[in-house]
Design a protein around this motif. Structure first.
Motif, mmCIF file in Angstrom:
data_model
loop_
_atom_site.group_PDB
_atom_site.id
_atom_site.type_symbol
_atom_site.label_atom_id
_atom_site.label_comp_id
_atom_site.label_asym_id
_atom_site.label_seq_id
_atom_site.Cartn_x
_atom_site.Cartn_y
_atom_site.Cartn_z
ATOM 1 N N PHE A 189 0.839 -1.206 0.000
ATOM 2 C CA PHE A 189 0.000 0.000 0.000
ATOM 3 C C PHE A 189 0.866 1.244 0.000
ATOM 4 O O PHE A 189 1.966 1.267 0.554
ATOM 5 N N ARG A 190 0.335 2.294 -0.609
ATOM 6 C CA ARG A 190 1.080 3.540 -0.637
ATOM 7 C C ARG A 190 0.103 4.704 -0.760
ATOM 8 O O ARG A 190 -0.828 4.649 -1.561
ATOM 9 N N ARG A 191 0.326 5.727 0.039
ATOM 10 C CA ARG A 191 -0.533 6.896 -0.075
ATOM 11 C C ARG A 191 -0.083 7.695 -1.292
ATOM 12 O O ARG A 191 1.105 7.984 -1.456
ATOM 13 N N ALA A 192 -1.027 8.040 -2.155
ATOM 14 C CA ALA A 192 -0.646 8.752 -3.380
ATOM 15 C C ALA A 192 -1.810 9.546 -3.945
ATOM 16 O O ALA A 192 -2.971 9.149 -3.822
ATOM 17 N N ASP A 193 -1.456 10.656 -4.549
ATOM 18 C CA ASP A 193 -2.418 11.513 -5.244
ATOM 19 C C ASP A 193 -2.425 11.092 -6.706
ATOM 20 O O ASP A 193 -1.379 11.037 -7.357
ATOM 21 N N LEU A 194 -3.605 10.779 -7.199
ATOM 22 C CA LEU A 194 -3.746 10.323 -8.574
ATOM 23 C C LEU A 194 -3.222 11.348 -9.572
ATOM 24 O O LEU A 194 -2.846 11.020 -10.699
ATOM 25 N N TYR A 195 -3.226 12.611 -9.154
ATOM 26 C CA TYR A 195 -2.777 13.664 -10.060
ATOM 27 C C TYR A 195 -1.289 13.971 -9.892
ATOM 28 O O TYR A 195 -0.761 14.880 -10.502
ATOM 29 N N ASP A 196 -0.608 13.225 -9.012
ATOM 30 C CA ASP A 196 0.826 13.451 -8.786
ATOM 31 C C ASP A 196 1.428 12.127 -8.306
ATOM 32 O O ASP A 196 1.960 12.019 -7.209
ATOM 33 N N LEU A 197 1.311 11.114 -9.172
ATOM 34 C CA LEU A 197 1.670 9.754 -8.776
ATOM 35 C C LEU A 197 3.179 9.614 -8.554
ATOM 36 O O LEU A 197 3.974 10.062 -9.384
ATOM 37 N N PRO A 198 3.575 9.003 -7.427
ATOM 38 C CA PRO A 198 4.997 8.883 -7.086
ATOM 39 C C PRO A 198 5.672 7.694 -7.769
ATOM 40 O O PRO A 198 6.387 6.916 -7.124
ATOM 41 N N PHE A 199 5.416 7.541 -9.081
ATOM 42 C CA PHE A 199 6.003 6.429 -9.828
ATOM 43 C C PHE A 199 6.559 6.979 -11.132
ATOM 44 O O PHE A 199 5.994 7.905 -11.720
ATOM 45 N N GLY A 200 7.644 6.410 -11.572
ATOM 46 C CA GLY A 200 8.213 6.820 -12.853
ATOM 47 C C GLY A 200 7.336 6.355 -14.006
ATOM 48 O O GLY A 200 6.475 5.485 -13.842
#
Lengths: 271, 271
Positions: free
Chosen positions: A93-104
């Motif tokens: 699980f990871r907290r993330a904003d769909l509009y600023d995804l922390p993935f390359g």
């Protein structure tokens, strides 16, 4: 682009969490039976919420590696508990904003989204963000409902009025409760290829008591969940609300029938 | 009880016959694939019309013996021609009034009815008449549409208005174009047992050109078939009619989608 968390029209109560889990388990077969990911494939579940679908996805594809994200820390905690309680080990699980995804870019082989786009002001932007983190030829799966598909017997203008209140409240928070029928053009407009949309109709009458319970505990509970807001905003008066809910319940009683259609879309990123 | 022939809201033109045959062939798989009758079984097809379904039924169950009846001599002649042209030998045609069937009680093992009840003022009486000529434990199959199930993208009040005109005209001739959702209670009220209703949803978008053609040639053609009557009766003006039909066609164009749901009910006579 950075967005504030979208408002969730159904709220975050315990009752709503129960409703979501009930919904996921009852509809699992209908909506998810044909979603299977190969071993070792990396799957992003965007907006996992309280983990209602996560458990089903992870069980159906025990060899795949899921990353399930949500913007709400509270929902994520619930999702973590749930998955851990079920002994499921292939989900991170990871907290993330769909509009600023922390993935390359091109991080995932698959993306899975369920009951999310209906709450977003710009679903095509969301789909484009998800496309970015998908590898070339990667596959996206999107599932949404469409409240306009509710078909009632006995039919009732009062019942349609309470459904319309939910549609209107969702519209006011930037969402679209009639989005299912739009999945085809949304996926095409976001540039996915080989898009196929398959509608999944749920039908209930007295010979299908499990579906009747589903109508009560999923659909009617969802509509009735916005009662106070709809009344407070002056969309409807309490008497008309109760009449509408009563008429919705009538469809689950003797001789009554109820239909609702979900839409599942699958598309491929160019590559 | 003797009734006059019911009015057929769609008329009896050549264009309507073509539409019905097109409809039957395109929808055959969806609606009829699970209707198979054992060799030697006696099947009544009630209200066979121009034989659109007859050909499909008789081909799917080559060992069964069909008796196909209709009240219109003209339709029966067309049905006979069609079946003979196809080299089908297991169908006998007979002119008959559904309310005064020329068969003794318990004559048939199976009864099949498709797109009939929607045109009748008293569908339960019709079902009871059919039950009488069915043997104990005999099976009835009933298929009907429901125009309220039409789900459009782009959605359009103009399009719904022309659909509503057809619903209203059918109501005026004693019919019910929203009958699909009622099959459950109609079958139960007529005293059938082990009733199961299965909805069959047809969906079209650009990736399914055959379904798009079906929407145009079956649904939109059916609605547009009552244009003159609707205008003559003052239900709508010509400009609004054309706007509605144009918006229906829009659902078959770029990005558009269209859904329609048929209902198939199967029930058993007590025995």
């Amino acid at each position: 682009m950075k967005h504030t968390p979208h408002q969730y029209v159904h709220g975050h109560s315990d009752r709503e969490s129960d409703r979501l889990r009930y919904q996921a388990s009852k509809l699992a077969e209908l909506l998810h039976h044909d979603t299977r990911y190969p071993p070792k494939s990396r799957v992003l579940e965007a907006a996992c919420g309280v983990g209602a679908q996560t458990v089903i996805l992870a069980r159906n594809s025990p060899g795949a590696e899921f990353v399930s994200v949500d913007i709400s820390a509270e929902s994520l905690a619930a999702a973590r508990d749930r998955v851990s309680h079920e002994g499921i080990l292939n989900v991170t699980f990871r907290r993330a904003d769909l509009y600023d995804l922390p993935f390359g870019p091109e991080t995932f082989d698959h993306v899975f989204v369920c009951f999310l786009l209906e709450h977003l002001p710009d679903p095509i932007l969301a789909l484009n963000n998800l496309k970015r983190i998908l590898r070339p030829k990667g596959i996206i799966t999107v599932i949404e409902g469409d409240h306009g598909s509710a078909l009632l017997y006995p039919d009732s203008p009062h019942a349609h009025r309470v459904i319309d209140c939910l549609v209107e409240l969702q519209r006011q928070t930037g969402g679209n409760a009639l989005i299912g029928r739009e999945l085809w053009h949304l996926m095409m407009d976001a540039g996915f290829r080989n898009v196929t949309v398959s509608p999944r109709l749920v039908y209930s009458d007295e010979s299908r008591p499990e579906n009747v319970e589903g109508v009560k505990n999923i659909f009617i509970a969802m509509v009735d969940g916005v009662r106070e807001t709809a009344i407070r905003q002056g969309l409807i008066d309490p008497g008309s609300w109760d009449e509408g809910i009563r008429d919705l319940h009538r469809t689950t009683e003797q001789g009554g029938t109820f239909c609702y259609t979900f839409f599942k879309a699958v598309g491929r990123k160019e590559g």
